[in-house]
Design a protein around this motif. Structure first.
Motif, PDB file in Angstrom:
ATOM      1  N   GLN A   1       0.838  -1.203   0.000  1.00  0.00           N
ATOM      2  CA  GLN A   1       0.000   0.000   0.000  1.00  0.00           C
ATOM      3  C   GLN A   1       0.872   1.252   0.000  1.00  0.00           C
ATOM      4  N   THR A   2       0.278   2.367  -0.231  1.00  0.00           N
ATOM      5  CA  THR A   2       0.819   3.735  -0.267  1.00  0.00           C
ATOM      6  C   THR A   2       1.698   4.001  -1.484  1.00  0.00           C
ATOM      7  N   ALA A   3       1.778   5.281  -1.840  1.00  0.00           N
ATOM      8  CA  ALA A   3       2.630   5.709  -2.950  1.00  0.00           C
ATOM      9  C   ALA A   3       3.846   6.453  -2.407  1.00  0.00           C
ATOM     10  N   ASN A   4       4.149   6.244  -1.116  1.00  0.00           N
ATOM     11  CA  ASN A   4       5.238   6.997  -0.478  1.00  0.00           C
ATOM     12  C   ASN A   4       6.571   6.831  -1.183  1.00  0.00           C
ATOM     13  N   ASP A   5       6.889   5.579  -1.548  1.00  0.00           N
ATOM     14  CA  ASP A   5       8.207   5.327  -2.126  1.00  0.00           C
ATOM     15  C   ASP A   5       8.341   5.953  -3.509  1.00  0.00           C
ATOM     16  N   ALA A   6       7.288   5.858  -4.314  1.00  0.00           N
ATOM     17  CA  ALA A   6       7.345   6.478  -5.645  1.00  0.00           C
ATOM     18  C   ALA A   6       7.513   7.980  -5.512  1.00  0.00           C
ATOM     19  N   GLU A   7       6.857   8.547  -4.489  1.00  0.00           N
ATOM     20  CA  GLU A   7       6.991   9.997  -4.283  1.00  0.00           C
ATOM     21  C   GLU A   7       8.419  10.357  -3.893  1.00  0.00           C
ATOM     22  N   ARG A   8       9.041   9.507  -3.062  1.00  0.00           N
ATOM     23  CA  ARG A   8      10.444   9.770  -2.676  1.00  0.00           C
ATOM     24  C   ARG A   8      11.351   9.717  -3.902  1.00  0.00           C
ATOM     25  N   ILE A   9      11.061   8.782  -4.800  1.00  0.00           N
ATOM     26  CA  ILE A   9      11.885   8.672  -6.008  1.00  0.00           C
ATOM     27  C   ILE A   9      11.619   9.854  -6.943  1.00  0.00           C
ATOM     28  N   ARG A  10      10.342  10.214  -7.088  1.00  0.00           N
ATOM     29  CA  ARG A  10      10.010  11.338  -7.984  1.00  0.00           C
ATOM     30  C   ARG A  10      10.648  12.629  -7.492  1.00  0.00           C
ATOM     31  N   ALA A  11      10.835  12.761  -6.185  1.00  0.00           N
ATOM     32  CA  ALA A  11      11.465  13.956  -5.625  1.00  0.00           C
ATOM     33  C   ALA A  11      12.896  14.115  -6.151  1.00  0.00           C
ATOM     34  N   THR A  12      13.503  13.023  -6.623  1.00  0.00           N
ATOM     35  CA  THR A  12      14.853  13.121  -7.186  1.00  0.00           C
ATOM     36  C   THR A  12      14.816  13.553  -8.647  1.00  0.00           C
ATOM     37  N   GLY A  13      13.608  13.606  -9.222  1.00  0.00           N
ATOM     38  CA  GLY A  13      13.467  13.997 -10.626  1.00  0.00           C
ATOM     39  C   GLY A  13      13.311  12.812 -11.564  1.00  0.00           C
ATOM     40  N   ALA A  14      13.459  11.583 -11.037  1.00  0.00           N
ATOM     41  CA  ALA A  14      13.328  10.404 -11.903  1.00  0.00           C
ATOM     42  C   ALA A  14      11.859  10.045 -12.099  1.00  0.00           C
ATOM     43  N   LYS A  15      11.605   9.333 -13.192  1.00  0.00           N
ATOM     44  CA  LYS A  15      10.244   8.851 -13.433  1.00  0.00           C
ATOM     45  C   LYS A  15      10.014   7.604 -12.588  1.00  0.00           C
ATOM     46  N   ALA A  16       8.894   7.569 -11.861  1.00  0.00           N
ATOM     47  CA  ALA A  16       8.620   6.410 -11.021  1.00  0.00           C
ATOM     48  C   ALA A  16       7.152   6.048 -11.088  1.00  0.00           C
ATOM     49  N   ILE A  17       6.881   4.756 -11.053  1.00  0.00           N
ATOM     50  CA  ILE A  17       5.510   4.243 -11.050  1.00  0.00           C
ATOM     51  C   ILE A  17       5.348   3.413  -9.788  1.00  0.00           C
ATOM     52  N   GLN A  18       4.279   3.662  -9.070  1.00  0.00           N
ATOM     53  CA  GLN A  18       4.014   2.852  -7.882  1.00  0.00           C
ATOM     54  C   GLN A  18       3.065   1.715  -8.227  1.00  0.00           C
ATOM     55  N   VAL A  19       3.434   0.509  -7.885  1.00  0.00           N
ATOM     56  CA  VAL A  19       2.527  -0.632  -8.016  1.00  0.00           C
ATOM     57  C   VAL A  19       2.153  -1.071  -6.609  1.00  0.00           C
ATOM     58  N   ASN A  20       0.873  -1.028  -6.306  1.00  0.00           N
ATOM     59  CA  ASN A  20       0.416  -1.543  -5.010  1.00  0.00           C
ATOM     60  C   ASN A  20      -0.132  -2.936  -5.217  1.00  0.00           C
ATOM     61  N   THR A  21       0.434  -3.870  -4.509  1.00  0.00           N
ATOM     62  CA  THR A  21       0.054  -5.266  -4.730  1.00  0.00           C
ATOM     63  C   THR A  21      -1.152  -5.674  -3.899  1.00  0.00           C
ATOM     64  N   GLY A  22      -1.708  -4.732  -3.117  1.00  0.00           N
ATOM     65  CA  GLY A  22      -2.838  -5.094  -2.252  1.00  0.00           C
ATOM     66  C   GLY A  22      -2.362  -6.070  -1.206  1.00  0.00           C
ATOM     67  N   LYS A  23      -2.932  -7.264  -1.222  1.00  0.00           N
ATOM     68  CA  LYS A  23      -2.496  -8.251  -0.236  1.00  0.00           C
ATOM     69  C   LYS A  23      -1.322  -9.077  -0.749  1.00  0.00           C
ATOM     70  N   GLY A  24      -0.940  -8.861  -1.995  1.00  0.00           N
ATOM     71  CA  GLY A  24       0.136  -9.659  -2.592  1.00  0.00           C
ATOM     72  C   GLY A  24       1.482  -9.390  -1.945  1.00  0.00           C
ATOM     73  N   CYS A  25       2.308 -10.422  -1.887  1.00  0.00           N
ATOM     74  CA  CYS A  25       3.582 -10.313  -1.174  1.00  0.00           C
ATOM     75  C   CYS A  25       4.754 -10.130  -2.120  1.00  0.00           C
ATOM     76  N   HIS A  26       4.501  -9.979  -3.418  1.00  0.00           N
ATOM     77  CA  HIS A  26       5.589  -9.856  -4.384  1.00  0.00           C
ATOM     78  C   HIS A  26       5.057  -9.204  -5.651  1.00  0.00           C
ATOM     79  N   LEU A  27       5.953  -8.628  -6.449  1.00  0.00           N
ATOM     80  CA  LEU A  27       5.568  -8.186  -7.787  1.00  0.00           C
ATOM     81  C   LEU A  27       5.598  -9.404  -8.697  1.00  0.00           C
ATOM     82  N   ASP A  28       4.797  -9.397  -9.764  1.00  0.00           N
ATOM     83  CA  ASP A  28       4.911 -10.465 -10.745  1.00  0.00           C
ATOM     84  C   ASP A  28       5.092  -9.874 -12.140  1.00  0.00           C
TER      85      ASP A  28
END
Lengths: 113, 281
Positions: free
Chosen positions: B130-157
């Motif tokens: 949950q949350t888009a906090n990490d993508a926001e931290r990355i975007r603050a550096t000027g890089a392009k970032a996409i947040q994927v929230n997995t909901g209850k999922g424990c990994h990206l696929d």
């Protein structure tokens, strides 16, 4: 590990196969799971019952064939049996091992109607 | 309709939006032989033919064997292969960062992007439940970032990453950092299409982590030992930790870094440049 996702993968494959191979119910699912695959079999069995509810595989029997882990020991230049990824070579005691099998997570076959 | 696949499921959200929805139809089973109760009250099963090996009563419904021999994760692997083909075609060095929560992944990525600014473009896919906090931290550096929230999922696929790539549209020759969900177990099994998994282990965690979570260290090509600026305050045996990592993976490369003090980061940046150059040649 992610046994529930694995079970979802199993059901997806079965549903795809049902269309392709023209069957409407599944009596039995046989899996081959390597001992080094990181899959917890009890969790897999539990997940299977949960995930197959209201699918074509509901009430199907789950049979799991466990496959042994094998690795190539570089100093000994031969294949040895391992049961954990951090096992030492049973002969030389070293850790220069390349896992060659035991990572399998496969649906072997189905018994269907 | 998306190009990646034909379906969406679960609670996955990419930048807060569900990629696409549509109904799934499920087939339902039908019982052939069925139980019923006789007038005399004795219940028993009717079997119209037995198993495949010793079938009798021809003409009636029979169970049959269907050979499958398919990898259970083949669907994920197919998405991952598609991602990999696209990334390779565009010469994009792709790293899948895996670690426990709190190892300093996001801090290290943000620092890396800041320090390498003006050089190669870096895009980031952030995976969290949950949350888009990490993508926001990355975007603050000027890089392009996409947040994927997995909901209850424990990994990206591979599927989620395919959708994220559609939105991110990374340019040819750039780098892609995928920050996986903080979890040293499940992400080990799910190929995303990356060139390499990078395991981050911080020295506040304990040198036996590679043995406790062998699958991840076995799957990783590089281990970044992070927070080494804290070593004077800890009883952490660096050599033992590296030895443990090599027990589960004799080929793992190891770099010691601190995203806070900057120690060891030059080696890390040099490693990145070498890997990116190898990809272009």
């Amino acid at each position: 590990m992610h046994e529930l996702s694995i079970c979802e993968g199993i059901v997806q494959i079965i549903e795809d196969q049902a269309v392709e191979q023209n069957f409407t119910s599944v009596e039995k699912v046989r899996l081959e799971i390597g001992k080094l695959s990181g899959v917890e079999l009890e969790a897999l069995r539990f997940g299977f019952d949960v995930v197959t509810k209201n699918t074509i595989a509901e009430n199907a029997e789950l049979e799991i064939i466990e496959l042994n882990g094998m690795a190539w020991c570089m100093p000994c230049e031969k294949s040895v049996s391992v049961s954990q990824l951090f096992d030492a070579c049973p002969d030389c005691g070293g850790y220069q091992l390349q896992v060659t099998s035991g990572n399998e997570m496969r649906i072997k076959d189905l018994e269907v109607n | 309709m998306c190009n990646v696949c034909g379906c969406a499921h679960g609670e996955t959200k990419i930048d807060g939006v569900t990629p696409h929805d549509h109904d799934h139809s499920h087939m339902h089973d039908h019982d052939n032989g069925h139980d019923h109760v006789h007038v005399d009250g004795e219940a028993h099963d009717h079997h119209y033919g037995h198993g495949p090996a010793h079938a009798h009563a021809p003409g009636l419904s029979q169970t049959r064997m269907v050979e499958i021999e398919r990898n259970i994760l083949s669907k994920n692997d197919a998405y991952a292969a598609k991602n990999r083909a696209y990334l390779e075609q565009n010469g994009i060095l792709t790293l899948n960062f895996v670690s426990s929560p709190g190892s300093g992944k996001t801090t290290l990525l943000a620092r890396t992007i800041t320090d390498l600014q003006g050089g190669v473009a870096i895009n980031v896919i952030e995976g969290d439940q949950q949350t888009a906090n990490d993508a926001e931290r990355i975007r603050a550096t000027g890089a392009k970032a996409i947040q994927v929230n997995t909901g209850k999922g424990c990994h990206l696929d591979g599927h989620m990453v395919g959708h994220a790539l559609e939105s991110l549209a990374p340019t040819a020759g750039s780098m892609l950092f995928i920050e996986n969900v903080g979890n040293l177990v499940c992400p080990a099994g799910f190929d995303l299409g990356e060139n390499l998994k990078v395991a981050i282990l911080s020295v506040t965690e304990g040198e036996d982590k590679p043995l406790k979570y062998p699958d991840m260290f076995h799957a990783a090509g590089l281990m970044l030992l992070n927070k080494i600026d804290l070593l004077p305050h800890l009883n952490f045996d660096v050599d033992l930790c590296i030895e443990n990592a090599r027990r589960v993976n004799p080929n793992i490369q190891v770099l010691q870094v601190s995203a806070t003090s900057g120690e060891g980061l030059d080696d890390w940046y040099a490693w990145l440049k070498t890997e990116a150059a190898a990809l272009q040649s």
